[in-house]
Write a protein that holds these residues in place. Structure first.
Motif, PDB file in Angstrom:
ATOM      1  N   VAL A  35     -10.521   5.193   8.082  1.00 42.27           N
ATOM      2  CA  VAL A  35     -10.729   6.359   7.559  1.00 42.27           C
ATOM      3  C   VAL A  35     -11.469   6.308   6.040  1.00 42.27           C
ATOM      4  N   ASP A  36     -12.308   7.185   5.954  1.00 43.30           N
ATOM      5  CA  ASP A  36     -13.095   7.095   4.600  1.00 43.30           C
ATOM      6  C   ASP A  36     -12.814   8.161   3.698  1.00 43.30           C
ATOM      7  N   TYR A  37     -12.664   7.707   2.340  1.00 43.75           N
ATOM      8  CA  TYR A  37     -12.432   8.819   1.365  1.00 43.75           C
ATOM      9  C   TYR A  37     -13.645   8.745   0.143  1.00 43.75           C
ATOM     10  N   TYR A  38     -13.639   9.431  -0.652  1.00 44.49           N
ATOM     11  CA  TYR A  38     -14.636   9.611  -1.568  1.00 44.49           C
ATOM     12  C   TYR A  38     -14.216   9.878  -3.091  1.00 44.49           C
ATOM     13  N   VAL A  39     -14.982   9.306  -4.343  1.00 45.21           N
ATOM     14  CA  VAL A  39     -14.248   9.263  -5.396  1.00 45.21           C
ATOM     15  C   VAL A  39     -15.733   9.554  -6.081  1.00 45.21           C
ATOM     16  N   ASP A  40     -15.823  10.599  -6.953  1.00 39.20           N
ATOM     17  CA  ASP A  40     -17.264  10.633  -7.849  1.00 39.20           C
ATOM     18  C   ASP A  40     -17.024  11.647  -8.832  1.00 39.20           C
ATOM     19  N   VAL A  66      -3.427   7.450  -4.804  1.00 35.28           N
ATOM     20  CA  VAL A  66      -2.188   8.107  -4.825  1.00 35.28           C
ATOM     21  C   VAL A  66      -1.914   8.976  -3.541  1.00 35.28           C
ATOM     22  N   ASN A  67      -3.244   9.561  -3.009  1.00 36.06           N
ATOM     23  CA  ASN A  67      -3.128  10.799  -2.133  1.00 36.06           C
ATOM     24  C   ASN A  67      -3.867  10.475  -1.018  1.00 36.06           C
ATOM     25  N   VAL A  68      -4.703   9.592  -0.500  1.00 35.16           N
ATOM     26  CA  VAL A  68      -5.293   9.185   0.698  1.00 35.16           C
ATOM     27  C   VAL A  68      -3.858   9.257   1.755  1.00 35.16           C
ATOM     28  N   ALA A  69      -4.159   9.588   2.807  1.00 37.20           N
ATOM     29  CA  ALA A  69      -2.991  10.056   4.104  1.00 37.20           C
ATOM     30  C   ALA A  69      -2.728   8.506   4.649  1.00 37.20           C
ATOM     31  N   ASP A  70      -1.680   8.636   5.143  1.00 32.90           N
ATOM     32  CA  ASP A  70      -1.254   7.286   6.002  1.00 32.90           C
ATOM     33  C   ASP A  70      -1.688   6.100   5.636  1.00 32.90           C
ATOM     34  N   PRO A  71      -0.930   5.338   4.362  1.00 36.63           N
ATOM     35  CA  PRO A  71      -1.519   4.067   3.894  1.00 36.63           C
ATOM     36  C   PRO A  71      -1.313   2.932   4.752  1.00 36.63           C
ATOM     37  N   ALA A  72      -0.259   3.068   5.798  1.00 34.83           N
ATOM     38  CA  ALA A  72      -0.177   1.991   6.506  1.00 34.83           C
ATOM     39  C   ALA A  72      -1.222   2.077   7.693  1.00 34.83           C
ATOM     40  N   ASP A  93      -2.174   1.864 -10.235  1.00 34.77           N
ATOM     41  CA  ASP A  93      -1.207   1.535  -9.413  1.00 34.77           C
ATOM     42  C   ASP A  93      -1.497   1.591  -7.960  1.00 34.77           C
ATOM     43  N   ILE A  94      -1.294   0.347  -7.337  1.00 38.14           N
ATOM     44  CA  ILE A  94      -1.368   0.444  -6.033  1.00 38.14           C
ATOM     45  C   ILE A  94       0.005  -0.120  -5.495  1.00 38.14           C
ATOM     46  N   GLN A  95       0.861   1.026  -4.983  1.00 36.94           N
ATOM     47  CA  GLN A  95       2.263   0.482  -4.577  1.00 36.94           C
ATOM     48  C   GLN A  95       2.594   1.790  -3.491  1.00 36.94           C
ATOM     49  N   ARG A  96       1.901   1.658  -2.421  1.00 33.95           N
ATOM     50  CA  ARG A  96       2.251   2.632  -1.171  1.00 33.95           C
ATOM     51  C   ARG A  96       2.390   1.951   0.158  1.00 33.95           C
ATOM     52  N   GLY A  97       2.448   0.785   0.243  1.00 34.96           N
ATOM     53  CA  GLY A  97       2.619  -0.128   1.382  1.00 34.96           C
ATOM     54  C   GLY A  97       1.080   0.115   2.226  1.00 34.96           C
ATOM     55  N   PHE A  98       0.198  -0.398   1.568  1.00 32.15           N
ATOM     56  CA  PHE A  98      -1.085  -0.179   2.206  1.00 32.15           C
ATOM     57  C   PHE A  98      -1.442  -1.536   3.000  1.00 32.15           C
ATOM     58  N   ALA A  99      -1.659  -1.187   4.323  1.00 30.24           N
ATOM     59  CA  ALA A  99      -1.850  -2.279   5.202  1.00 30.24           C
ATOM     60  C   ALA A  99      -3.242  -2.917   5.117  1.00 30.24           C
ATOM     61  N   ASP A 100      -4.223  -2.162   4.919  1.00 25.98           N
ATOM     62  CA  ASP A 100      -5.568  -2.369   4.816  1.00 25.98           C
ATOM     63  C   ASP A 100      -6.483  -1.519   3.744  1.00 25.98           C
ATOM     64  N   LEU A 101      -6.281  -1.639   2.464  1.00 31.30           N
ATOM     65  CA  LEU A 101      -7.140  -0.572   1.707  1.00 31.30           C
ATOM     66  C   LEU A 101      -8.259  -1.304   1.233  1.00 31.30           C
ATOM     67  N   THR A 102      -9.484  -0.844   1.278  1.00 31.19           N
ATOM     68  CA  THR A 102     -10.536  -1.342   0.563  1.00 31.19           C
ATOM     69  C   THR A 102     -11.373  -0.171  -0.594  1.00 31.19           C
TER      70      THR A 102
END
Length: 366
Positions: A35-40, A66-72, A93-102
Protein backbone atom coordinates in the motif's frame (compact mmCIF):
# COMPACT_ATOMS: atom_id res chain seq x y z
CA UNK A 1 3.12 -39.87 -16.05
CA UNK A 2 1.31 -42.18 -13.62
CA UNK A 3 2.25 -39.90 -10.74
CA UNK A 4 0.80 -36.93 -12.62
CA UNK A 5 -2.45 -38.80 -13.25
CA UNK A 6 -2.65 -39.77 -9.60
CA UNK A 7 -2.58 -36.10 -8.67
CA UNK A 8 -4.88 -34.56 -11.27
CA UNK A 9 -7.04 -37.51 -12.26
CA UNK A 10 -8.96 -37.82 -15.51
CA UNK A 11 -9.31 -34.06 -16.09
CA UNK A 12 -5.62 -33.41 -15.87
CA UNK A 13 -5.55 -30.34 -18.08
CA UNK A 14 -8.59 -28.75 -16.48
CA UNK A 15 -7.33 -29.33 -12.94
CA UNK A 16 -3.89 -28.08 -13.81
CA UNK A 17 -5.43 -24.92 -15.27
CA UNK A 18 -7.43 -24.36 -12.11
CA UNK A 19 -4.29 -24.72 -10.03
CA UNK A 20 -2.51 -22.14 -12.18
CA UNK A 21 -5.41 -19.70 -11.92
CA UNK A 22 -5.63 -20.11 -8.15
CA UNK A 23 -1.88 -19.61 -7.83
CA UNK A 24 -2.09 -16.43 -9.91
CA UNK A 25 -4.93 -15.12 -7.74
CA UNK A 26 -2.92 -15.85 -4.59
CA UNK A 27 0.07 -14.02 -6.04
CA UNK A 28 -2.08 -11.07 -7.08
CA UNK A 29 -3.62 -10.86 -3.62
CA UNK A 30 -0.18 -10.94 -2.01
CA UNK A 31 1.10 -8.21 -4.34
CA UNK A 32 -1.97 -6.13 -3.58
CA UNK A 33 -0.96 -6.02 0.07
CA UNK A 34 1.63 -3.36 -0.78
CA UNK A 35 0.00 0.00 0.00
CA UNK A 36 1.38 3.41 -1.03
CA UNK A 37 0.80 6.70 0.77
CA UNK A 38 2.20 10.15 0.05
CA UNK A 39 3.47 13.18 1.97
CA UNK A 40 3.96 16.60 0.38
CA UNK A 41 3.90 20.15 1.80
CA UNK A 42 1.12 20.91 -0.71
CA UNK A 43 -1.10 18.25 0.88
CA UNK A 44 -3.51 18.36 3.81
CA UNK A 45 -3.55 16.38 7.05
CA UNK A 46 -7.11 15.04 6.99
CA UNK A 47 -9.04 11.89 6.18
CA UNK A 48 -9.49 12.63 2.50
CA UNK A 49 -5.81 12.90 1.61
CA UNK A 50 -2.70 10.73 1.53
CA UNK A 51 -3.56 8.56 -1.47
CA UNK A 52 -1.60 10.47 -4.11
CA UNK A 53 1.25 12.94 -4.64
CA UNK A 54 1.05 16.72 -4.58
CA UNK A 55 -2.21 18.17 -3.33
CA UNK A 56 -3.62 14.66 -2.86
CA UNK A 57 -0.97 13.89 -0.24
CA UNK A 58 -0.84 14.38 3.50
CA UNK A 59 1.20 17.34 4.67
CA UNK A 60 3.37 15.84 7.42
CA UNK A 61 5.18 12.58 8.06
CA UNK A 62 3.92 12.51 11.65
CA UNK A 63 0.30 12.51 10.49
CA UNK A 64 0.98 9.86 7.86
CA UNK A 65 2.57 7.43 10.33
CA UNK A 66 -0.40 7.72 12.68
CA UNK A 67 -3.08 7.47 9.99
CA UNK A 68 -2.03 4.81 7.49
CA UNK A 69 -4.47 1.91 7.60
CA UNK A 70 -3.71 -1.60 8.83
CA UNK A 71 -0.14 -1.21 10.14
CA UNK A 72 0.29 -4.99 10.34
CA UNK A 73 -0.04 -5.16 6.54
CA UNK A 74 3.14 -6.04 4.69
CA UNK A 75 4.59 -3.49 2.29
CA UNK A 76 3.34 -0.12 3.53
CA UNK A 77 5.31 2.65 1.82
CA UNK A 78 5.05 6.34 2.72
CA UNK A 79 6.53 8.36 -0.16
CA UNK A 80 7.93 11.70 1.05
CA UNK A 81 8.52 14.44 -1.51
CA UNK A 82 11.84 16.19 -2.01
CA UNK A 83 11.28 19.03 0.46
CA UNK A 84 12.43 20.10 3.91
CA UNK A 85 10.22 18.95 6.80
CA UNK A 86 10.83 20.78 10.08
CA UNK A 87 9.25 19.02 13.05
CA UNK A 88 9.73 21.79 15.64
CA UNK A 89 10.62 19.05 18.14
CA UNK A 90 7.42 17.08 17.38
CA UNK A 91 9.33 13.85 16.95
CA UNK A 92 8.03 11.14 14.61
CA UNK A 93 6.86 8.34 16.93
CA UNK A 94 6.48 4.92 15.30
CA UNK A 95 4.40 2.83 17.69
CA UNK A 96 1.60 1.02 15.87
CA UNK A 97 2.85 -2.53 15.42
CA UNK A 98 4.15 -2.02 11.89
CA UNK A 99 5.14 -5.30 10.27
CA UNK A 100 6.81 -3.68 7.25
CA UNK A 101 6.84 0.12 7.06
CA UNK A 102 9.05 2.03 4.63
CA UNK A 103 9.36 5.82 4.75
CA UNK A 104 10.99 6.71 1.44
CA UNK A 105 12.25 10.15 0.48
CA UNK A 106 13.37 11.50 -2.88
CA UNK A 107 17.07 11.36 -2.04
CA UNK A 108 19.30 12.45 0.83
CA UNK A 109 19.99 15.73 -0.93
CA UNK A 110 16.31 16.43 -1.57
CA UNK A 111 14.26 15.14 1.37
CA UNK A 112 15.39 16.74 4.63
CA UNK A 113 13.65 15.71 7.85
CA UNK A 114 14.86 17.89 10.71
CA UNK A 115 13.90 18.38 14.33
CA UNK A 116 14.49 22.13 14.07
CA UNK A 117 15.63 24.63 11.48
CA UNK A 118 19.10 24.78 13.01
CA UNK A 119 21.26 22.41 15.00
CA UNK A 120 21.27 22.38 18.80
CA UNK A 121 17.94 24.07 19.52
CA UNK A 122 15.52 21.12 19.36
CA UNK A 123 14.27 19.24 22.41
CA UNK A 124 13.60 15.86 20.79
CA UNK A 125 15.09 13.42 18.27
CA UNK A 126 13.74 13.12 14.73
CA UNK A 127 12.58 9.48 14.82
CA UNK A 128 11.60 7.41 17.87
CA UNK A 129 10.97 3.76 16.92
CA UNK A 130 9.39 1.58 19.58
CA UNK A 131 9.89 -2.10 20.33
CA UNK A 132 8.10 -4.48 17.98
CA UNK A 133 8.18 -2.16 14.96
CA UNK A 134 9.83 -3.13 11.65
CA UNK A 135 10.84 0.03 9.82
CA UNK A 136 12.96 1.12 6.84
CA UNK A 137 14.06 4.70 6.28
CA UNK A 138 15.31 5.44 2.76
CA UNK A 139 16.65 8.30 0.65
CA UNK A 140 16.57 11.18 3.13
CA UNK A 141 18.64 13.31 5.47
CA UNK A 142 17.85 13.14 9.20
CA UNK A 143 19.28 16.07 11.13
CA UNK A 144 19.20 18.57 14.02
CA UNK A 145 17.67 16.17 16.54
CA UNK A 146 18.50 16.43 20.24
CA UNK A 147 18.12 13.54 22.65
CA UNK A 148 17.97 14.18 26.37
CA UNK A 149 19.64 10.87 27.18
CA UNK A 150 20.06 8.62 24.11
CA UNK A 151 19.63 8.90 20.36
CA UNK A 152 19.92 12.41 18.98
CA UNK A 153 18.72 11.71 15.44
CA UNK A 154 17.20 8.24 15.79
CA UNK A 155 16.15 6.38 18.94
CA UNK A 156 15.54 2.76 17.91
CA UNK A 157 14.05 -0.10 19.93
CA UNK A 158 12.61 -1.98 16.95
CA UNK A 159 14.08 -3.57 13.82
CA UNK A 160 15.44 -0.78 11.64
CA UNK A 161 17.13 -0.46 8.27
CA UNK A 162 18.48 2.66 6.58
CA UNK A 163 19.43 2.96 2.90
CA UNK A 164 20.87 5.96 1.06
CA UNK A 165 20.42 8.18 4.11
CA UNK A 166 22.49 10.90 5.77
CA UNK A 167 22.29 11.25 9.57
CA UNK A 168 23.96 14.53 10.46
CA UNK A 169 24.28 17.30 13.04
CA UNK A 170 22.36 15.57 15.83
CA UNK A 171 23.39 15.40 19.48
CA UNK A 172 22.43 14.13 22.91
CA UNK A 173 22.95 15.63 26.36
CA UNK A 174 22.85 14.52 30.02
CA UNK A 175 23.51 10.74 30.31
CA UNK A 176 24.01 10.78 26.60
CA UNK A 177 24.73 7.96 24.16
CA UNK A 178 24.46 7.75 20.38
CA UNK A 179 24.64 11.28 19.02
CA UNK A 180 23.40 10.28 15.59
CA UNK A 181 21.78 6.89 16.25
CA UNK A 182 21.14 4.92 19.44
CA UNK A 183 19.86 1.40 18.83
CA UNK A 184 18.78 -1.44 21.08
CA UNK A 185 17.31 -3.40 18.19
CA UNK A 186 18.76 -4.85 14.97
CA UNK A 187 20.12 -2.13 12.68
CA UNK A 188 21.17 -2.46 9.03
CA UNK A 189 22.61 0.49 7.11
CA UNK A 190 23.51 0.54 3.41
CA UNK A 191 25.04 3.42 1.44
CA UNK A 192 24.64 5.85 4.35
CA UNK A 193 26.65 8.72 5.80
CA UNK A 194 26.75 9.51 9.53
CA UNK A 195 28.48 12.83 10.07
CA UNK A 196 28.83 15.75 12.46
CA UNK A 197 26.93 14.14 15.33
CA UNK A 198 28.00 14.40 18.99
CA UNK A 199 27.23 13.09 22.46
CA UNK A 200 28.40 13.63 26.00
CA UNK A 201 29.32 9.98 26.55
CA UNK A 202 29.75 6.99 24.24
CA UNK A 203 29.03 6.68 20.53
CA UNK A 204 29.26 10.07 18.89
CA UNK A 205 27.96 8.72 15.60
CA UNK A 206 26.31 5.38 16.45
CA UNK A 207 25.77 3.51 19.73
CA UNK A 208 24.70 -0.11 19.13
CA UNK A 209 23.83 -2.91 21.55
CA UNK A 210 22.14 -5.32 19.11
CA UNK A 211 23.01 -6.88 15.75
CA UNK A 212 24.53 -4.27 13.45
CA UNK A 213 25.30 -4.41 9.72
CA UNK A 214 27.01 -1.50 7.93
CA UNK A 215 27.75 -1.77 4.20
CA UNK A 216 29.21 0.99 2.00
CA UNK A 217 28.82 3.57 4.78
CA UNK A 218 30.91 6.60 5.73
CA UNK A 219 31.18 7.56 9.41
CA UNK A 220 32.99 10.89 9.69
CA UNK A 221 33.33 13.97 11.87
CA UNK A 222 31.45 12.60 14.88
CA UNK A 223 32.49 13.35 18.46
CA UNK A 224 32.10 11.69 21.87
CA UNK A 225 33.26 14.62 23.96
CA UNK A 226 32.78 13.78 27.67
CA UNK A 227 35.98 13.17 29.63
CA UNK A 228 35.33 9.40 29.86
CA UNK A 229 33.69 9.02 26.45
CA UNK A 230 34.64 6.38 23.90
CA UNK A 231 33.76 5.42 20.35
CA UNK A 232 33.70 8.73 18.51
CA UNK A 233 32.41 7.17 15.30
CA UNK A 234 30.93 3.89 16.52
CA UNK A 235 30.46 2.28 19.94
CA UNK A 236 29.39 -1.36 19.98
CA UNK A 237 28.91 -3.42 23.13
CA UNK A 238 26.46 -6.06 24.26
CA UNK A 239 24.11 -5.15 27.10
CA UNK A 240 21.66 -8.02 27.64
CA UNK A 241 23.06 -10.69 25.31
CA UNK A 242 25.74 -11.28 22.70
CA UNK A 243 25.41 -9.83 19.22
CA UNK A 244 27.22 -9.56 15.91
CA UNK A 245 28.47 -6.46 14.12
CA UNK A 246 29.41 -6.68 10.42
CA UNK A 247 31.30 -3.90 8.62
CA UNK A 248 31.91 -4.11 4.87
CA UNK A 249 33.32 -1.43 2.55
CA UNK A 250 33.04 1.33 5.14
CA UNK A 251 35.13 4.38 5.99
CA UNK A 252 35.71 5.76 9.51
CA UNK A 253 37.66 9.00 9.50
CA UNK A 254 37.77 12.35 11.26
CA UNK A 255 35.91 11.07 14.34
CA UNK A 256 37.07 11.82 17.88
CA UNK A 257 36.62 10.57 21.45
CA UNK A 258 37.82 12.13 24.66
CA UNK A 259 38.78 8.70 26.03
CA UNK A 260 39.17 5.55 23.91
CA UNK A 261 38.65 4.57 20.29
CA UNK A 262 38.17 7.73 18.28
CA UNK A 263 36.98 5.70 15.29
CA UNK A 264 35.51 2.49 16.76
CA UNK A 265 35.17 1.14 20.31
CA UNK A 266 34.36 -2.58 20.55
CA UNK A 267 33.55 -3.92 24.00
CA UNK A 268 32.19 -6.95 25.80
CA UNK A 269 33.18 -10.60 25.63
CA UNK A 270 29.92 -11.51 23.83
CA UNK A 271 30.40 -8.92 21.08
CA UNK A 272 31.65 -10.25 17.75
CA UNK A 273 32.85 -8.01 14.93
CA UNK A 274 33.33 -9.16 11.33
CA UNK A 275 35.14 -6.64 9.14
CA UNK A 276 36.29 -6.46 5.51
CA UNK A 277 37.39 -3.83 2.96
CA UNK A 278 37.08 -1.06 5.55
CA UNK A 279 39.22 2.03 6.17
CA UNK A 280 39.71 3.21 9.77
CA UNK A 281 42.12 6.12 9.94
CA UNK A 282 42.51 9.78 10.74
CA UNK A 283 40.47 9.55 13.94
CA UNK A 284 41.59 10.84 17.34
CA UNK A 285 41.28 10.01 21.02
CA UNK A 286 42.95 11.08 24.25
CA UNK A 287 43.79 7.85 26.03
CA UNK A 288 44.68 5.32 23.36
CA UNK A 289 43.97 3.77 19.98
CA UNK A 290 42.90 6.73 17.91
CA UNK A 291 41.22 4.50 15.35
CA UNK A 292 40.21 1.10 16.80
CA UNK A 293 39.98 0.03 20.44
CA UNK A 294 38.98 -3.53 21.32
CA UNK A 295 37.95 -4.13 24.93
CA UNK A 296 37.26 -7.86 25.05
CA UNK A 297 35.29 -8.37 21.85
CA UNK A 298 35.95 -11.02 19.21
CA UNK A 299 37.20 -9.81 15.82
CA UNK A 300 36.93 -11.76 12.58
CA UNK A 301 39.23 -10.04 10.10
CA UNK A 302 38.16 -10.94 6.56
CA UNK A 303 40.98 -8.96 5.02
CA UNK A 304 41.71 -5.92 2.86
CA UNK A 305 41.22 -3.51 5.74
CA UNK A 306 43.24 -0.31 6.18
CA UNK A 307 43.63 0.55 9.87
CA UNK A 308 45.97 3.31 10.95
CA UNK A 309 46.35 2.18 14.57
CA UNK A 310 44.57 -0.21 16.93
CA UNK A 311 44.58 -1.56 20.47
CA UNK A 312 43.48 -5.02 21.58
CA UNK A 313 43.60 -6.52 18.09
CA UNK A 314 46.23 -6.66 15.37
CA UNK A 315 44.96 -6.46 11.80
CA UNK A 316 47.05 -8.95 9.81
CA UNK A 317 44.71 -10.83 7.46
CA UNK A 318 45.50 -11.03 3.71
CA UNK A 319 45.40 -7.58 2.14
CA UNK A 320 45.39 -5.68 5.46
CA UNK A 321 47.50 -2.53 5.67
CA UNK A 322 48.36 -0.68 8.87
CA UNK A 323 50.45 2.40 9.59
CA UNK A 324 50.55 6.15 9.39
CA UNK A 325 47.74 7.42 7.20
CA UNK A 326 49.31 10.50 5.68
CA UNK A 327 52.94 9.39 5.79
CA UNK A 328 53.00 5.75 4.75
CA UNK A 329 49.53 5.16 3.40
CA UNK A 330 49.07 8.53 1.65
CA UNK A 331 45.32 8.50 2.08
CA UNK A 332 43.77 11.75 0.98
CA UNK A 333 44.84 15.38 1.03
CA UNK A 334 44.66 17.14 4.37
CA UNK A 335 41.40 19.04 4.75
CA UNK A 336 41.24 22.65 5.89
CA UNK A 337 40.58 21.55 9.48
CA UNK A 338 43.81 19.55 9.57
CA UNK A 339 42.22 16.15 9.10
CA UNK A 340 41.93 13.78 6.14
CA UNK A 341 39.25 14.18 3.53
CA UNK A 342 36.11 12.12 3.86
CA UNK A 343 36.86 10.07 0.73
CA UNK A 344 40.40 9.07 1.79
CA UNK A 345 41.46 8.84 -1.85
CA UNK A 346 44.76 7.09 -2.50
CA UNK A 347 47.62 9.40 -3.49
CA UNK A 348 50.64 8.51 -5.58
CA UNK A 349 53.09 6.43 -3.60
CA UNK A 350 50.54 4.87 -1.28
CA UNK A 351 51.33 1.29 -0.32
CA UNK A 352 47.60 0.62 -0.51
CA UNK A 353 47.51 0.97 -4.32
CA UNK A 354 46.82 -2.39 -5.92
CA UNK A 355 46.17 -4.11 -2.61
CA UNK A 356 42.37 -4.21 -2.78
CA UNK A 357 40.10 -7.03 -3.83
CA UNK A 358 37.09 -7.27 -6.12
CA UNK A 359 35.90 -10.55 -4.65
CA UNK A 360 33.42 -8.96 -2.28
CA UNK A 361 29.91 -8.63 -3.70
CA UNK A 362 29.43 -5.19 -2.17
CA UNK A 363 32.29 -3.75 -4.21
CA UNK A 364 36.08 -3.59 -4.29
CA UNK A 365 38.31 -2.00 -1.74
CA UNK A 366 40.37 0.99 -2.85
Amino acid sequence: MKLFKAVVGMNGFVSCGIVIVLAWIAFANTAALAVDYYVDPAGTDDGSHGAGPGTDAWKTIEYAVVNVADPATAGIVIHVSGDTYTLNSNRIDIQRGFADLTIRGAGAGSTIVQAAASAGVATAPVYYIYSGETVALEDMTIRHGVGNRVGGGIHNLGSLSLANCTVSDNNVKLNAYGGGIWTRGPLTMTNCTVSGNSCLYNGGGIYATEDLVLANCTITGNNAYGSTSSGGGLYVKQVFSGFDAVLTNCTFTGNSAANLGGGIFLGGSSTALSIQNTIIGGNSSKSGANDFFNSGGTVTDNGYNIVEDSYGYTFSAPGDITGDMTGRLHLGELADNGGPTQTCALLEGSVAIGRGTDTNAAGPST
